[in-house]
Motif scaffolding. Structure first.
Motif, PDB file in Angstrom:
ATOM      1  N   SER A   4      35.163  46.811  46.671  1.00  0.00           N
ATOM      2  CA  SER A   4      36.234  46.285  47.518  1.00  0.00           C
ATOM      3  C   SER A   4      37.465  47.165  47.380  1.00  0.00           C
ATOM      4  O   SER A   4      37.759  47.665  46.291  1.00  0.00           O
ATOM      5  N   LYS A   5      38.183  47.361  48.504  1.00  0.00           N
ATOM      6  CA  LYS A   5      39.404  48.150  48.484  1.00  0.00           C
ATOM      7  C   LYS A   5      40.378  47.580  49.504  1.00  0.00           C
ATOM      8  O   LYS A   5      40.033  47.369  50.666  1.00  0.00           O
ATOM      9  N   SER A   6      41.609  47.306  49.055  1.00  0.00           N
ATOM     10  CA  SER A   6      42.655  46.796  49.945  1.00  0.00           C
ATOM     11  C   SER A   6      43.932  47.562  49.663  1.00  0.00           C
ATOM     12  O   SER A   6      44.386  47.621  48.515  1.00  0.00           O
ATOM     13  N   ASP A   7      44.504  48.176  50.707  1.00  0.00           N
ATOM     14  CA  ASP A   7      45.753  48.917  50.518  1.00  0.00           C
ATOM     15  C   ASP A   7      46.914  47.972  50.237  1.00  0.00           C
ATOM     16  O   ASP A   7      47.780  48.246  49.437  1.00  0.00           O
ATOM     17  N   PHE A  18      39.782  37.625  46.169  1.00  0.00           N
ATOM     18  CA  PHE A  18      38.665  38.432  45.666  1.00  0.00           C
ATOM     19  C   PHE A  18      37.926  37.727  44.532  1.00  0.00           C
ATOM     20  O   PHE A  18      36.798  37.299  44.689  1.00  0.00           O
ATOM     21  N   CYS A  19      38.545  37.605  43.366  1.00  0.00           N
ATOM     22  CA  CYS A  19      37.903  36.911  42.247  1.00  0.00           C
ATOM     23  C   CYS A  19      38.980  36.197  41.433  1.00  0.00           C
ATOM     24  O   CYS A  19      40.159  36.534  41.522  1.00  0.00           O
ATOM     25  N   PRO A  20      38.605  35.189  40.623  1.00  0.00           N
ATOM     26  CA  PRO A  20      39.598  34.387  39.893  1.00  0.00           C
ATOM     27  C   PRO A  20      40.541  35.198  39.006  1.00  0.00           C
ATOM     28  O   PRO A  20      41.684  34.804  38.779  1.00  0.00           O
ATOM     29  N   PRO A  51      26.893  38.674  47.373  1.00  0.00           N
ATOM     30  CA  PRO A  51      26.223  39.540  48.349  1.00  0.00           C
ATOM     31  C   PRO A  51      27.235  40.359  49.146  1.00  0.00           C
ATOM     32  O   PRO A  51      28.449  40.163  49.031  1.00  0.00           O
ATOM     33  N   VAL A  52      26.734  41.262  49.947  1.00  0.00           N
ATOM     34  CA  VAL A  52      27.587  42.043  50.839  1.00  0.00           C
ATOM     35  C   VAL A  52      28.402  41.107  51.722  1.00  0.00           C
ATOM     36  O   VAL A  52      27.883  40.116  52.250  1.00  0.00           O
ATOM     37  N   SER A  53      29.705  41.400  51.873  1.00  0.00           N
ATOM     38  CA  SER A  53      30.580  40.570  52.704  1.00  0.00           C
ATOM     39  C   SER A  53      31.479  41.485  53.526  1.00  0.00           C
ATOM     40  O   SER A  53      32.421  42.080  52.997  1.00  0.00           O
ATOM     41  N   THR A  58      28.033  44.732  47.460  1.00  0.00           N
ATOM     42  CA  THR A  58      27.364  43.748  46.615  1.00  0.00           C
ATOM     43  C   THR A  58      27.891  43.827  45.183  1.00  0.00           C
ATOM     44  O   THR A  58      28.121  44.913  44.644  1.00  0.00           O
ATOM     45  N   VAL A  59      28.084  42.657  44.567  1.00  0.00           N
ATOM     46  CA  VAL A  59      28.395  42.583  43.137  1.00  0.00           C
ATOM     47  C   VAL A  59      27.172  41.993  42.446  1.00  0.00           C
ATOM     48  O   VAL A  59      26.795  40.851  42.721  1.00  0.00           O
ATOM     49  N   PRO A  60      26.514  42.743  41.559  1.00  0.00           N
ATOM     50  CA  PRO A  60      25.300  42.237  40.895  1.00  0.00           C
ATOM     51  C   PRO A  60      25.608  41.044  39.981  1.00  0.00           C
ATOM     52  O   PRO A  60      26.760  40.856  39.564  1.00  0.00           O
TER      53      PRO A  60
END
Length: 215
Positions: A4-7, A18-20, A51-53, A58-60
């Protein structure tokens, strides 16, 4: 692998992004600070992974993440009203500590918009005098009264008001556009000045009688 990448992205700490781990991390950071986070699975995507979003990979399962994070800026967000349904985001901090009370005369600059960006009212801009009203007198929608009594002089805020504190289930004809029934509305408000209503302990007998007669 970049997943994931966000400017530049804006989110509330309560809702996260994204995540907690990100919401937890930004609460410890200063404006302009850059950090490299190592995120254990329990603060990332856990045993299930992700999964892909869209454009994000994908994050395993049970993956440890490494996140480059920069806190570009932050704004104070408060929830107003007994049920906390009015949301105020401070764009510019006010001065001092005093706020208007019920019955105060306030002067504001404001722009009211629908959620699609349609401007339905604009007051106090383009050389016009600030918009003036007396709070707690039903001179404006309840959401505006509640918002402005939470503000300090000079404060600029973006206030999101749900229908029950705005124009409810009726269509409302405003200066620049119609507000459809059950609309959530958004106001940018600048509190230019205010004069507080005298508190009961500051009133003389005649003023107390006059105040009681108004209620």
């Amino acid at each position: 692998t970049i997943v994931s990448k966000s400017d530049e992205v804006e989110f509330t700490v309560k809702d996260g992004y994204f995540c907690p781990a990100l919401a937890k991390a930004v609460k410890t950071m200063k404006k302009g600070e850059k950090v490299l986070l190592t995120v254990k699975p329990q603060y990332g995507f856990g045993e299930k992974g992700r999964p892909v979003s869209g454009e994000e990979g994908t994050v395993p399962p049970n993956a440890t993440l490494h996140v480059d994070l920069e806190l570009v800026s932050w704004k104070t967000v408060t929830e107003i009203g007994d049920d906390k349904k009015i949301v105020k985001k401070i764009l510019k901090e006010g001065e001092g500590y005093e706020r208007p009370n019920d019955g105060a005369v306030v002067k504001v600059k404001l722009i009211g918009k629908l959620q699609d960006g349609t401007v339905f009212v604009k007051k106090g801009h383009d050389g016009d005098e600030p918009f003036e009203w007396k709070t707690d007198e039903e001179q404006v929608i309840e959401g505006l009264d509640l918002a402005v009594t939470s503000m300090k002089k000079g404060e600029v805020a973006l206030v999101t008001i749900p229908p029950e504190y705005a124009f409810s289930s009726t269509e409302s004809s405003q200066d620049l556009a119609l507000v459809p029934p059950n609309s959530t509305v958004i106001y940018e408000i600048e509190l230019v000045s205010f004069v507080k209503e005298k508190e009961s302990w500051d009133m003389n007998t005649a003023e107390k009688i006059e105040a009681a007669a108004k209620k």
